[in-house]
Design a protein around this motif. Structure first.
Motif, PDB file in Angstrom:
ATOM      1  N   THR A  60       1.449   0.589   5.123  1.00  0.00           N
ATOM      2  CA  THR A  60       2.882   0.393   4.862  1.00  0.00           C
ATOM      3  C   THR A  60       3.053  -0.258   3.500  1.00  0.00           C
ATOM      4  N   MET A  61       3.961   0.325   2.697  1.00  0.00           N
ATOM      5  CA  MET A  61       4.280  -0.328   1.437  1.00  0.00           C
ATOM      6  C   MET A  61       5.599  -1.072   1.562  1.00  0.00           C
ATOM      7  N   HIS A  62       5.563  -2.332   1.166  1.00  0.00           N
ATOM      8  CA  HIS A  62       6.746  -3.180   1.189  1.00  0.00           C
ATOM      9  C   HIS A  62       7.306  -3.234  -0.221  1.00  0.00           C
ATOM     10  N   MET A  63       8.395  -2.475  -0.427  1.00  0.00           N
ATOM     11  CA  MET A  63       9.011  -2.441  -1.755  1.00  0.00           C
ATOM     12  C   MET A  63      10.226  -3.350  -1.760  1.00  0.00           C
ATOM     13  N   MET A  64      10.852  -3.488  -2.923  1.00  0.00           N
ATOM     14  CA  MET A  64      11.967  -4.422  -3.052  1.00  0.00           C
ATOM     15  C   MET A  64      13.059  -4.130  -2.027  1.00  0.00           C
ATOM     16  N   THR A  67      10.785  -0.124   2.981  1.00  0.00           N
ATOM     17  CA  THR A  67       9.371   0.041   3.281  1.00  0.00           C
ATOM     18  C   THR A  67       9.112   1.520   3.530  1.00  0.00           C
ATOM     19  N   HIS A  68       7.886   1.943   3.238  1.00  0.00           N
ATOM     20  CA  HIS A  68       7.503   3.320   3.529  1.00  0.00           C
ATOM     21  C   HIS A  68       6.009   3.379   3.784  1.00  0.00           C
ATOM     22  N   SER A  69       5.565   4.503   4.320  1.00  0.00           N
ATOM     23  CA  SER A  69       4.155   4.690   4.577  1.00  0.00           C
ATOM     24  C   SER A  69       3.583   5.722   3.607  1.00  0.00           C
ATOM     25  N   GLN A  85       0.574   6.985  -2.639  1.00  0.00           N
ATOM     26  CA  GLN A  85       1.406   7.619  -3.663  1.00  0.00           C
ATOM     27  C   GLN A  85       1.616   6.699  -4.848  1.00  0.00           C
ATOM     28  N   MET A  86       1.525   5.384  -4.625  1.00  0.00           N
ATOM     29  CA  MET A  86       1.835   4.450  -5.708  1.00  0.00           C
ATOM     30  C   MET A  86       0.992   3.199  -5.560  1.00  0.00           C
ATOM     31  N   ALA A  87       0.833   2.505  -6.675  1.00  0.00           N
ATOM     32  CA  ALA A  87       0.050   1.276  -6.690  1.00  0.00           C
ATOM     33  C   ALA A  87       0.917   0.098  -6.252  1.00  0.00           C
TER      34      ALA A  87
HETATM   35 CU   LIG Z   1       6.287   2.432  -2.645  1.00  0.00          CU
END
Ligand SMILES: [Cu+2]
Length: 246
Positions: A60-64, A67-69, A85-87
């Motif tokens: 899981t990515m916690h963005m500002m 969140t997405h996987s 997909q992203m760092a």
């Molecule tokens: Cu992201």
């Protein structure tokens, strides 16, 4: 014969809860954007390897603002893969939840993981003309040679922010170019089509060492191109591409 499944893998991260240590290994010793083959091993808190764990995972990515996987495979015989997909960055980070079952008892552990940007472009995330969002990542060659190389890739469609499915029966068209040498191409390339294991396979011809831009076009099952442009006299590159340098 004794073989070591961990040959070629380096420890990246250990996720720890009260009962177990879950070790994550990759060939590079880190997680990077793009395709990451991962070896995962559950040990007791005392360090004894648990061989009968059933394991699944959720990155899981916690963005500002959200969140997405990302695409992540099933785990079979301690092996699987994750396509980031992203760092991560100082403010936006990835974590990994590992759920595992040992003798019908369920356990879980979650911790943050560092995902660094790959040195070259090896993953593309884009919206197709069919309005679907795709994640396309280069798997091989990891060691390109002056030869006709085996090339492979994984292709996923985003169903939701947390769900990705493998896309079937598409064609990934490749047009490798040396942008520093008059944008010349190479002979005997073969577009990628899907193998029985779901990955896409083709042939990538590299006629000399140096920097190669692998221009991509994604065609759906009816051969309609949904993303990417042909390289022509008036168009030097596609909007989607991978990079290799060797
Ligand atoms: Cu992201």
């Amino acid at each position: 014969m004794i073989t070591n499944d961990l040959d070629g893998f380096t420890l990246v991260k250990t996720l720890t809860n009260n009962t177990h240590k879950v070790e994550l290994y990759t060939s590079s010793g880190k997680f990077q954007t793009g395709y990451n083959a991962v070896y995962i091993q559950v040990k007791t808190a005392q360090g004894i390897i648990v061989n009968n764990a059933g394991i699944s995972w959720t990155p899981t990515m916690h963005m500002m603002g959200m969140t997405h996987s990302c695409p992540a495979s099933a785990i079979s015989k301690n092996k699987g893969y994750i396509v980031f997909q992203m760092a991560g960055s100082a403010d936006e980070y990835w974590d990994l939840t590992v759920n595992y079952t040992i003798d019908n008892v369920a356990y879980t552990v979650t911790d943050s993981i560092a995902v660094s940007p790959a040195a070259k472009r090896v993953v593309e995330t884009f919206q197709g003309s069919d309005n679907n969002y795709y994640v396309l990542a280069l798997v091989n060659p990891t060691k390109p040679a002056v030869a006709v190389n085996d090339i492979s890739a994984v292709l996923f469609k985003m169903v939701s922010m947390t769900s990705f499915v493998m896309v079937n029966d598409y064609t990934i068209k490749i047009d490798p170019r040396m942008t520093g040498m008059g944008n010349h191409t190479s002979p005997n390339n073969v577009h990628l089509t899907q193998g029985t294991d779901g990955l896409y396979y083709g042939k990538l011809s590299l006629t000399m060492t140096g920097y190669w831009k692998i221009n991509l076009q994604l065609a759906d099952a009816t051969q309609t191109v949904v993303k990417g442009e042909a390289v022509t006299d008036s168009n030097e590159g596609s909007s989607i591409y991978f990079e290799l340098e060797f």
